[in-house]
Design a protein around this motif. Structure first.
Motif, PDB file in Angstrom:
ATOM      1  N   GLU A 191       0.835  -1.209   0.000  1.00  0.00           N
ATOM      2  CA  GLU A 191       0.000   0.000   0.000  1.00  0.00           C
ATOM      3  C   GLU A 191       0.867   1.256   0.000  1.00  0.00           C
ATOM      4  O   GLU A 191       0.579   2.218  -0.712  1.00  0.00           O
ATOM      5  CB  GLU A 191      -0.947  -0.009   1.204  1.00  0.00           C
ATOM      6  N   VAL A 192       1.947   1.251   0.785  1.00  0.00           N
ATOM      7  CA  VAL A 192       2.865   2.391   0.827  1.00  0.00           C
ATOM      8  C   VAL A 192       3.531   2.592  -0.528  1.00  0.00           C
ATOM      9  O   VAL A 192       3.675   3.716  -1.009  1.00  0.00           O
ATOM     10  CB  VAL A 192       3.921   2.207   1.944  1.00  0.00           C
ATOM     11  N   ARG A 193       3.915   1.496  -1.169  1.00  0.00           N
ATOM     12  CA  ARG A 193       4.531   1.575  -2.500  1.00  0.00           C
ATOM     13  C   ARG A 193       3.561   2.214  -3.496  1.00  0.00           C
ATOM     14  O   ARG A 193       3.938   3.100  -4.262  1.00  0.00           O
ATOM     15  CB  ARG A 193       4.938   0.182  -2.965  1.00  0.00           C
ATOM     16  N   ARG A 194       2.287   1.808  -3.464  1.00  0.00           N
ATOM     17  CA  ARG A 194       1.290   2.378  -4.377  1.00  0.00           C
ATOM     18  C   ARG A 194       1.013   3.849  -4.051  1.00  0.00           C
ATOM     19  O   ARG A 194       0.847   4.662  -4.960  1.00  0.00           O
ATOM     20  CB  ARG A 194      -0.005   1.570  -4.337  1.00  0.00           C
ATOM     21  N   GLY A 239       3.540  10.527  -9.126  1.00  0.00           N
ATOM     22  CA  GLY A 239       2.845  10.766 -10.385  1.00  0.00           C
ATOM     23  C   GLY A 239       1.885  11.942 -10.356  1.00  0.00           C
ATOM     24  O   GLY A 239       1.211  12.222 -11.347  1.00  0.00           O
ATOM     25  N   GLY A 240       1.790  12.607  -9.205  1.00  0.00           N
ATOM     26  CA  GLY A 240       0.910  13.767  -9.095  1.00  0.00           C
ATOM     27  C   GLY A 240      -0.572  13.417  -9.021  1.00  0.00           C
ATOM     28  O   GLY A 240      -1.420  14.275  -9.206  1.00  0.00           O
ATOM     29  N   ARG A 241      -0.870  12.153  -8.733  1.00  0.00           N
ATOM     30  CA  ARG A 241      -2.262  11.731  -8.627  1.00  0.00           C
ATOM     31  C   ARG A 241      -2.763  11.971  -7.205  1.00  0.00           C
ATOM     32  O   ARG A 241      -1.984  12.045  -6.260  1.00  0.00           O
ATOM     33  CB  ARG A 241      -2.385  10.257  -9.008  1.00  0.00           C
ATOM     34  N   PRO A 242      -4.091  12.063  -7.029  1.00  0.00           N
ATOM     35  CA  PRO A 242      -4.648  12.249  -5.683  1.00  0.00           C
ATOM     36  C   PRO A 242      -4.275  11.079  -4.772  1.00  0.00           C
ATOM     37  O   PRO A 242      -4.215   9.930  -5.229  1.00  0.00           O
ATOM     38  CB  PRO A 242      -6.160  12.287  -5.915  1.00  0.00           C
ATOM     39  N   LEU A 243      -4.030  11.384  -3.521  1.00  0.00           N
ATOM     40  CA  LEU A 243      -3.717  10.340  -2.554  1.00  0.00           C
ATOM     41  C   LEU A 243      -5.012   9.881  -1.899  1.00  0.00           C
ATOM     42  O   LEU A 243      -5.608  10.593  -1.098  1.00  0.00           O
ATOM     43  CB  LEU A 243      -2.743  10.850  -1.500  1.00  0.00           C
ATOM     44  N   LEU A 244      -5.438   8.682  -2.269  1.00  0.00           N
ATOM     45  CA  LEU A 244      -6.650   8.082  -1.713  1.00  0.00           C
ATOM     46  C   LEU A 244      -6.270   6.872  -0.886  1.00  0.00           C
ATOM     47  O   LEU A 244      -5.358   6.116  -1.244  1.00  0.00           O
ATOM     48  CB  LEU A 244      -7.601   7.656  -2.834  1.00  0.00           C
ATOM     49  N   CYS A 245      -6.983   6.671   0.203  1.00  0.00           N
ATOM     50  CA  CYS A 245      -6.733   5.514   1.052  1.00  0.00           C
ATOM     51  C   CYS A 245      -6.952   4.239   0.240  1.00  0.00           C
ATOM     52  O   CYS A 245      -8.020   4.059  -0.358  1.00  0.00           O
ATOM     53  CB  CYS A 245      -7.665   5.536   2.260  1.00  0.00           C
ATOM     54  N   PRO A 246      -5.959   3.342   0.208  1.00  0.00           N
ATOM     55  CA  PRO A 246      -6.115   2.099  -0.546  1.00  0.00           C
ATOM     56  C   PRO A 246      -7.127   1.146   0.088  1.00  0.00           C
ATOM     57  O   PRO A 246      -7.547   0.189  -0.534  1.00  0.00           O
ATOM     58  CB  PRO A 246      -4.714   1.487  -0.547  1.00  0.00           C
ATOM     59  N   ARG A 283     -10.920   8.151   7.894  1.00  0.00           N
ATOM     60  CA  ARG A 283     -11.941   7.135   8.151  1.00  0.00           C
ATOM     61  C   ARG A 283     -11.381   5.926   8.904  1.00  0.00           C
ATOM     62  O   ARG A 283     -11.870   5.570   9.969  1.00  0.00           O
ATOM     63  CB  ARG A 283     -12.598   6.676   6.859  1.00  0.00           C
ATOM     64  N   CYS A 284     -10.368   5.267   8.344  1.00  0.00           N
ATOM     65  CA  CYS A 284      -9.865   4.033   8.971  1.00  0.00           C
ATOM     66  C   CYS A 284      -8.627   4.275   9.839  1.00  0.00           C
ATOM     67  O   CYS A 284      -8.152   3.368  10.501  1.00  0.00           O
ATOM     68  CB  CYS A 284      -9.584   2.966   7.916  1.00  0.00           C
ATOM     69  N   HIS A 285      -8.074   5.498   9.789  1.00  0.00           N
ATOM     70  CA  HIS A 285      -6.940   5.925  10.623  1.00  0.00           C
ATOM     71  C   HIS A 285      -5.623   5.239  10.289  1.00  0.00           C
ATOM     72  O   HIS A 285      -4.688   5.292  11.081  1.00  0.00           O
ATOM     73  CB  HIS A 285      -7.257   5.784  12.110  1.00  0.00           C
ATOM     74  N   CYS A 286      -5.532   4.578   9.126  1.00  0.00           N
ATOM     75  CA  CYS A 286      -4.251   4.020   8.702  1.00  0.00           C
ATOM     76  C   CYS A 286      -3.301   5.165   8.367  1.00  0.00           C
ATOM     77  O   CYS A 286      -3.731   6.258   8.016  1.00  0.00           O
ATOM     78  CB  CYS A 286      -4.437   3.124   7.487  1.00  0.00           C
ATOM     79  N   THR A 287      -2.025   4.907   8.475  1.00  0.00           N
ATOM     80  CA  THR A 287      -1.038   5.968   8.348  1.00  0.00           C
ATOM     81  C   THR A 287       0.223   5.478   7.645  1.00  0.00           C
ATOM     82  O   THR A 287       0.515   4.292   7.657  1.00  0.00           O
ATOM     83  CB  THR A 287      -0.701   6.522   9.755  1.00  0.00           C
ATOM     84  N   ALA A 288       0.963   6.425   7.034  1.00  0.00           N
ATOM     85  CA  ALA A 288       2.244   6.119   6.400  1.00  0.00           C
ATOM     86  C   ALA A 288       3.058   7.400   6.296  1.00  0.00           C
ATOM     87  O   ALA A 288       2.511   8.504   6.268  1.00  0.00           O
ATOM     88  CB  ALA A 288       2.057   5.530   5.008  1.00  0.00           C
ATOM     89  N   VAL A 289       4.373   7.244   6.229  1.00  0.00           N
ATOM     90  CA  VAL A 289       5.277   8.354   5.957  1.00  0.00           C
ATOM     91  C   VAL A 289       5.867   8.110   4.577  1.00  0.00           C
ATOM     92  O   VAL A 289       6.393   7.029   4.306  1.00  0.00           O
ATOM     93  CB  VAL A 289       6.386   8.448   7.026  1.00  0.00           C
ATOM     94  N   ASP A 291       8.375   9.587   1.345  1.00  0.00           N
ATOM     95  CA  ASP A 291       9.419  10.502   0.904  1.00  0.00           C
ATOM     96  C   ASP A 291       8.938  11.185  -0.377  1.00  0.00           C
ATOM     97  O   ASP A 291       8.576  10.498  -1.329  1.00  0.00           O
ATOM     98  CB  ASP A 291      10.718   9.765   0.618  1.00  0.00           C
ATOM     99  N   LEU A 292       8.947  12.503  -0.388  1.00  0.00           N
ATOM    100  CA  LEU A 292       8.544  13.231  -1.593  1.00  0.00           C
ATOM    101  C   LEU A 292       9.619  13.062  -2.639  1.00  0.00           C
ATOM    102  O   LEU A 292      10.808  13.213  -2.370  1.00  0.00           O
ATOM    103  CB  LEU A 292       8.345  14.713  -1.277  1.00  0.00           C
ATOM    104  N   GLY A 293       9.197  12.708  -3.836  1.00  0.00           N
ATOM    105  CA  GLY A 293      10.138  12.518  -4.936  1.00  0.00           C
ATOM    106  C   GLY A 293      10.905  11.221  -4.868  1.00  0.00           C
ATOM    107  O   GLY A 293      11.813  10.999  -5.658  1.00  0.00           O
ATOM    108  N   GLY A 294      10.538  10.329  -3.958  1.00  0.00           N
ATOM    109  CA  GLY A 294      11.295   9.089  -3.858  1.00  0.00           C
ATOM    110  C   GLY A 294      10.473   7.861  -3.556  1.00  0.00           C
ATOM    111  O   GLY A 294      10.999   6.856  -3.113  1.00  0.00           O
ATOM    112  N   GLY A 295       9.161   7.927  -3.774  1.00  0.00           N
ATOM    113  CA  GLY A 295       8.327   6.753  -3.517  1.00  0.00           C
ATOM    114  C   GLY A 295       7.997   6.628  -2.053  1.00  0.00           C
ATOM    115  O   GLY A 295       7.307   7.447  -1.505  1.00  0.00           O
ATOM    116  N   GLU A 296       8.492   5.600  -1.378  1.00  0.00           N
ATOM    117  CA  GLU A 296       8.141   5.406   0.028  1.00  0.00           C
ATOM    118  C   GLU A 296       9.223   5.853   0.967  1.00  0.00           C
ATOM    119  O   GLU A 296      10.348   5.994   0.678  1.00  0.00           O
ATOM    120  CB  GLU A 296       7.789   3.958   0.290  1.00  0.00           C
TER     121      GLU A 296
END
Length: 69
Positions: A9-12, A19-26, A56-62, A64-69
């Motif tokens: 999920e973090v990779r996606r 890719g500049g796409r909206p960040l939606l909860c997977p 909604r589900c309170h899942c979380t991730a950090v 890296d901007l410009g570097g994927g995860e």
């Protein structure tokens, strides 16, 4: 305590961010809240990071901007 997203999920999310796409909860398709993480002064390199949290589900991730995860 919020549950972290899985590695896949973090990779996606990182790919969507790069890719500049909206960040939606997977898990529940809600737009993720983004919070900037200021760089730490006690490290020799600077990382530009953002913390994403699902309201909604309170899942979380950090991410890296410009570097994927």
């Amino acid at each position: 305590m919020p549950e972290p997203f899985t590695h896949d999920e973090v990779r996606r999310l990182g790919a969507a961010l790069d890719g500049g796409r909206p960040l939606l909860c997977p898990r529940c398709s809600v737009a993720l809240d983004r919070r900037a993480i200021p760089p730490r002064r006690d490290v020799s390199y600077v990382r530009d990071r953002v913390w994403v949290v699902c309201a909604r589900c309170h899942c979380t991730a950090v991410l890296d901007l410009g570097g994927g995860e």
